[in-house]
Design an enzyme around this catalytic site. Structure first.
Site, PDB file in Angstrom:
ATOM      1  N   THR A  15       0.805  -1.217   0.000  1.00  0.00           N
ATOM      2  CA  THR A  15       0.000   0.000   0.000  1.00  0.00           C
ATOM      3  C   THR A  15       0.837   1.265   0.000  1.00  0.00           C
ATOM      4  O   THR A  15       0.486   2.257  -0.644  1.00  0.00           O
ATOM      5  CB  THR A  15      -0.927  -0.007   1.236  1.00  0.00           C
ATOM      6  OG1 THR A  15      -1.775  -1.160   1.167  1.00  0.00           O
ATOM      7  CG2 THR A  15      -1.803   1.230   1.279  1.00  0.00           C
ATOM      8  N   ASP A  59       2.286  -7.888  -4.324  1.00  0.00           N
ATOM      9  CA  ASP A  59       1.368  -7.784  -3.188  1.00  0.00           C
ATOM     10  C   ASP A  59       1.876  -8.704  -2.084  1.00  0.00           C
ATOM     11  O   ASP A  59       2.349  -9.816  -2.360  1.00  0.00           O
ATOM     12  CB  ASP A  59      -0.041  -8.205  -3.623  1.00  0.00           C
ATOM     13  CG  ASP A  59      -1.068  -7.974  -2.530  1.00  0.00           C
ATOM     14  OD1 ASP A  59      -1.720  -6.921  -2.544  1.00  0.00           O
ATOM     15  OD2 ASP A  59      -1.209  -8.867  -1.659  1.00  0.00           O
ATOM     16  N   SER A  60       1.765  -8.263  -0.848  1.00  0.00           N
ATOM     17  CA  SER A  60       2.386  -9.048   0.235  1.00  0.00           C
ATOM     18  C   SER A  60       1.739 -10.416   0.409  1.00  0.00           C
ATOM     19  O   SER A  60       2.360 -11.331   0.944  1.00  0.00           O
ATOM     20  CB  SER A  60       2.356  -8.273   1.554  1.00  0.00           C
ATOM     21  OG  SER A  60       1.051  -8.142   2.041  1.00  0.00           O
ATOM     22  N   SER A  61       0.513 -10.596  -0.056  1.00  0.00           N
ATOM     23  CA  SER A  61      -0.108 -11.918   0.028  1.00  0.00           C
ATOM     24  C   SER A  61       0.538 -12.905  -0.949  1.00  0.00           C
ATOM     25  O   SER A  61       0.338 -14.122  -0.843  1.00  0.00           O
ATOM     26  CB  SER A  61      -1.612 -11.821  -0.241  1.00  0.00           C
ATOM     27  OG  SER A  61      -1.860 -11.332  -1.544  1.00  0.00           O
ATOM     28  N   THR A  91       1.694  -4.997   4.434  1.00  0.00           N
ATOM     29  CA  THR A  91       1.605  -5.329   5.857  1.00  0.00           C
ATOM     30  C   THR A  91       1.198  -6.772   6.141  1.00  0.00           C
ATOM     31  O   THR A  91       1.536  -7.318   7.181  1.00  0.00           O
ATOM     32  CB  THR A  91       0.603  -4.392   6.570  1.00  0.00           C
ATOM     33  OG1 THR A  91      -0.679  -4.517   5.961  1.00  0.00           O
ATOM     34  CG2 THR A  91       1.070  -2.944   6.478  1.00  0.00           C
ATOM     35  N   ASP A  92       0.486  -7.422   5.212  1.00  0.00           N
ATOM     36  CA  ASP A  92      -0.103  -8.723   5.527  1.00  0.00           C
ATOM     37  C   ASP A  92       0.932  -9.774   5.906  1.00  0.00           C
ATOM     38  O   ASP A  92       0.702 -10.585   6.806  1.00  0.00           O
ATOM     39  CB  ASP A  92      -0.946  -9.226   4.354  1.00  0.00           C
ATOM     40  CG  ASP A  92      -2.261  -8.468   4.219  1.00  0.00           C
ATOM     41  OD1 ASP A  92      -2.612  -7.725   5.149  1.00  0.00           O
ATOM     42  OD2 ASP A  92      -2.926  -8.622   3.168  1.00  0.00           O
ATOM     43  N   THR A 278       1.896 -21.022  21.368  1.00  0.00           N
ATOM     44  CA  THR A 278       0.567 -20.699  21.870  1.00  0.00           C
ATOM     45  C   THR A 278      -0.252 -19.914  20.854  1.00  0.00           C
ATOM     46  O   THR A 278       0.284 -19.101  20.095  1.00  0.00           O
ATOM     47  CB  THR A 278       0.639 -19.903  23.186  1.00  0.00           C
ATOM     48  OG1 THR A 278      -0.693 -19.553  23.607  1.00  0.00           O
ATOM     49  CG2 THR A 278       1.450 -18.623  23.030  1.00  0.00           C
ATOM     50  N   GLN A 279      -1.559 -20.171  20.849  1.00  0.00           N
ATOM     51  CA  GLN A 279      -2.485 -19.387  20.026  1.00  0.00           C
ATOM     52  C   GLN A 279      -2.662 -17.974  20.576  1.00  0.00           C
ATOM     53  O   GLN A 279      -3.085 -17.077  19.841  1.00  0.00           O
ATOM     54  CB  GLN A 279      -3.865 -20.052  19.986  1.00  0.00           C
ATOM     55  CG  GLN A 279      -3.903 -21.378  19.283  1.00  0.00           C
ATOM     56  CD  GLN A 279      -5.304 -21.971  19.250  1.00  0.00           C
ATOM     57  OE1 GLN A 279      -6.290 -21.280  19.507  1.00  0.00           O
ATOM     58  NE2 GLN A 279      -5.404 -23.252  18.932  1.00  0.00           N
ATOM     59  N   CYS A 280      -2.353 -17.787  21.840  1.00  0.00           N
ATOM     60  CA  CYS A 280      -2.551 -16.476  22.461  1.00  0.00           C
ATOM     61  C   CYS A 280      -1.595 -15.459  21.843  1.00  0.00           C
ATOM     62  O   CYS A 280      -0.487 -15.793  21.438  1.00  0.00           O
ATOM     63  CB  CYS A 280      -2.305 -16.556  23.968  1.00  0.00           C
ATOM     64  SG  CYS A 280      -3.395 -17.720  24.827  1.00  0.00           S
TER      65      CYS A 280
END
Length: 347
Positions: A15, A59-61, A91-92, A278-280
């Protein structure tokens, strides 16, 4: 001869490099050869600024390890010509790229600062100009002739963060990135305040050693209530699979039903390295804390400590890419190679 501090800006895409076509209204990448025309404020910095851009921008994706290798090659080829580097990136996947570069640029002793924006640099309310200008200042910053931040970092919305400690936490806010398990290396206000004691510095100064081998035979397995044996079996039996980053609950907990533990044990016995993170968004895996986590350790699962998922997956790619055995990879995953995890008594 130009004796000014020199910074190389590498635009990969994203972007930040967009401007609005006045005729069509469509956002289009601008030519970074004309960067000073689009961001005239850069002239006031007094640095020698050069640019290289991916053509076409990515594109970052769409970023993959070949893009990381391309970045490493550009930095390595220009390493002796510049005092610092700024990578402009979507940013992705920025946190994945920052993590990968931290491993691939061994013996780095110059700043490599990744940044981007949530709004195109040509828009009135853009966050891009401030992010870019400050990233350049940080990339050029020295103390007694030595770079202040000789590591791979992400700068976003007034915070400088270690690249392999950072995750994207918002798709909407300007404050899009956070390093929860490691403090910010610097904060930009009226002045840039550096937390110098937190900045990674090599013990010995050695020549840059660039690495280009990344093995993508890895996967992320995110646990959820109701996950089926078929799902886990399909993932753990992917052909040529070498490593798994398993996102567990809380401090590293997971189901203890026999089928699940048996599948993990079988995968480990086949030489697959399973790393527990961890998912946290914050906190650390502590597999000895609860019985559920302890059973994972007994099955041969490795603790990822407080490593981010982005850092863990790119670290696995890096280690397997360099031909390490599963045993060696396990040992390295529990060690901090470049400040990516906090060592504790558990490790």
């Amino acid at each position: 001869m130009d004796t000014r501090t020199s910074v190389l800006i590498i635009y990969t895409g994203g972007t930040i490099g967009m401007v609005e076509n006045p005729e069509t209204g469509i956002l289009e990448p601008f030519n970074f050869d004309h960067l000073l025309d689009n961001v005239p404020e850069l002239k006031q910095l007094g640095f020698s600024i050069s640019t290289i851009q991916f053509n076409p921008p990515i594109d970052s994706s769409e970023i993959d390890p070949s893009c990381w290798c391309r970045l490493v090659r550009i930095i390595a080829d220009n390493y002796d010509l510049f005092d610092g580097f700024v990578v402009l990136h979507g940013t992705d996947t920025m946190a994945y790229t920052a993590s990968a570069l931290s491993f691939m640029l061994e013996n780095l002793d110059k700043p490599v600062i990744l940044t981007g924006s949530q709004l195109p640099i040509g828009m009135l309310r853009t966050d891009g100009k401030e992010n870019l200008i400050t990233a350049i200042e940080i990339a050029a910053a020295k103390e007694s002739g030595v770079p202040i931040v000789p590591e791979v970092c992400i700068f976003f919305q007034n915070h400088l963060m270690r690249g392999n400690r950072t995750s994207k936490i918002s798709a909407e806010n300007f404050n899009a990135f956070r390093s929860i398990n490691y403090p910010a290396l610097a904060r930009a206000g009226v002045h840039i305040q550096y937390n110098t004691s937190l900045i990674y510095r090599p013990v010995l100064r050695k020549p840059l050693k660039a690495h280009y081998l990344m093995d993508t035979h890895v996967v992320i397995l995110k646990l959820f209530p109701g996950i089926t044996p078929q799902t886990v079996q399909c993932i753990l039996n992917i052909p040529d699979l070498k490593g798994v980053v398993m996102e567990t609950y809380g401090t590293g907990n997971a189901p203890t039903v026999p089928w699940f533990l048996d599948m993990l044990r079988d995968a480990v016995d086949r030489g697959i390295v399973v790393v527990n993170v961890t998912q946290c968004s914050g906190g650390s895996v502590q597999m000895q804390r609860y019985g559920t986590g302890n059973k994972l350790a007994e099955a041969g699962v490795v603790s990822g400590g407080d490593c981010t998922t982005e850092s863990a997956i790119t670290k696995l790619m890096f280690l397997f890419g360099h031909g390490l055995t599963p045993k060696e990879v396990k040992e390295h995953m529990e060690c901090s190679l470049i400040g990516e995890l906090t060592l504790s008594d558990e490790h």
